[in-house]
Design an enzyme around this catalytic site. Structure first.
Site, PDB file in Angstrom:
ATOM      1  N   GLU A   1       1.158  -1.342  -0.087  1.00  0.00           N
ATOM      2  CA  GLU A   1       0.053  -0.443   0.156  1.00  0.00           C
ATOM      3  C   GLU A   1       0.957   0.958  -0.158  1.00  0.00           C
ATOM      4  OE1 GLU A   1      -2.609  -0.011  -1.471  1.00  0.00           O
ATOM      5  OE2 GLU A   1      -4.152   0.932   0.406  1.00  0.00           O
TER       6      GLU A   1
ATOM      7  N   THR B   1      -4.128   8.006  -6.008  1.00  0.00           N
ATOM      8  CA  THR B   1      -3.674   8.134  -4.729  1.00  0.00           C
ATOM      9  C   THR B   1      -2.715   9.318  -4.377  1.00  0.00           C
ATOM     10  OG1 THR B   1      -5.102   6.881  -3.788  1.00  0.00           O
ATOM     11  CG2 THR B   1      -4.069   7.285  -2.188  1.00  0.00           C
TER      12      THR B   1
HETATM   13  N1  HSE Z   1      -7.788   6.738   3.181  1.00  0.00           N
HETATM   14  C1  HSE Z   1      -6.718   7.310   1.657  1.00  0.00           C
HETATM   15  C2  HSE Z   1      -7.024   8.264   1.230  1.00  0.00           C
HETATM   16  C3  HSE Z   1      -7.568   5.993   0.987  1.00  0.00           C
HETATM   17  O1  HSE Z   1      -7.896   8.918   1.057  1.00  0.00           O
HETATM   18  O2  HSE Z   1      -6.217   8.523   0.751  1.00  0.00           O
HETATM   19  C4  HSE Z   1      -7.109   5.958  -0.711  1.00  0.00           C
HETATM   20  O3  HSE Z   1      -6.606   4.915  -0.446  1.00  0.00           O
END
Ligand code: HSE
Length: 307
Positions: free
Chosen positions: A128, A181
């Site tokens: 991740e 992201t």
């Molecule tokens: N919490 C993360 C974000 C989730 O909003 O960037 C996305 O992988």
């Protein structure tokens, strides 16, 4: 056992009020991953279908996650990972988390299950982190544990599985644009005004209470995001209109799924969730933007073994 095939579901992170800490697991969409023991030690990526992803074991989130597991628990065998990638990277429904969690789950089974599902999160985090540039477990936790999960700490990985109210059904619409992201995190501010922080933790606390008490009205009032959504909304075509149409069609609440561009809604029945999906679709139809829509129960099981 020399080979295992697993279903690695998608997930919705943040759930409006819980940036980087709250998430839930989806049912109808997920990757299929086969892991085979090999005589030669090490981790390799075999075939990848569905998406164009790196086969270099240093660059693929699945192999990077498995390497992290094997550093803690060395094996005399190697492992080959074959991936049927059904969740598009950059979709906002936990593509990298599904791959990373699925791979460590599968290898853990092949080496005699030394770790619990909760313990596997620490290894999946390596994948991740590679994908998003930040270590957050809010997609990994629901994929591995199922249901709704809360990450009390992304550092010590103190993770709690939460109950799922029985009537809740999710609608997720994925407009076919890619939003990485790493980019949708880059636009966020590092500090938030105290007033907004107070609203946010009020909502998060109330949302979690609603999960325990099946209080759908409280859940609806708590699905607010004053901190992250205002910045990210501008990255998603017609976000405000899609969200408004979901709520008008009867959703309890709606927001950005993870870091977007997918948009999710929660409703109190399958029928409403379908109507919400139709209302959301209409917005993207008007724009001529292609999409996928998923209507999903809360997947309480998480990753599952196919054979
Ligand atoms: N919490 C993360 C974000 C989730 O909003 O960037 C996305 O992988």
């Amino acid at each position: 056992m020399n080979q295992i095939k697993v279903f690695c579901p998608g997930s919705v992170a943040n759930v409006s009020c819980g940036f980087d800490v709250l998430g839930f697991c989806l049912e109808p969409v997920g990757d299929i991953m086969s892991v085979t023991k090999t005589v030669t030690p090490g981790v390799t990526i075999g075939t990848i279908s569905g998406q164009d992803l790196p086969k270099d074991p240093e660059k693929n989130v699945a192999s990077v996650a498995v390497k992290s597991l094997l550093e803690a628990h060395p094996s005399e065998y190697g492992f080959r990972i074959d991936i049927e990638k059904k969740i598009k990277p950059g979709s906002g429904i936990g593509s990298s988390a599904a791959s990373a969690a699925g791979a460590v789950f599968a290898v853990n089974e092949l080496i005699g299950r030394p770790y619990s599902r909760n313990e596997l999160i620490q290894f999946a985090m390596a994948g991740e982190t590679l994908a998003s540039g930040a270590a957050h477990a809010d997609n990994l936790a629901p994929v591995l544990l199922g249901g709704f999960t809360l990450v009390r700490s992304n550092k010590s990985l103190d993770i709690i599985k939460l109950p799922s109210p029985p009537k809740l059904v999710a609608t997720v619409i994925h407009p076919k644009i890619e939003l990485k992201t790493i980019h949708s995190r880059a636009i966020l501010k590092n500090t938030i005004p105290l007033e907004k922080a107070v609203q946010q933790w009020g909502n998060l606390g109330a949302f979690i209470s609603a999960l325990y008490t099946n209080d759908y009205e409280l859940l609806s009032r708590s699905m607010k995001d004053k901190v992250i959504e205002p910045y990210r909304a501008m990255l998603i075509p017609r976000f405000e209109e899609v969200k408004a149409s979901a709520i008008q069609a009867g959703a309890l609440g709606s927001g950005i799924s993870g870091s977007g561009p997918s948009i999710f809604a929660l409703s109190k029945s399958n029928e409403i969730a379908e109507q919400v999906g139709n209302a959301m679709k209409k917005q993207f139809d008007d724009l001529g933007l292609e999409y996928d829509v998923y209507i999903s129960n809360i997947n309480n099981e998480g990753i599952k073994i196919l054979h």
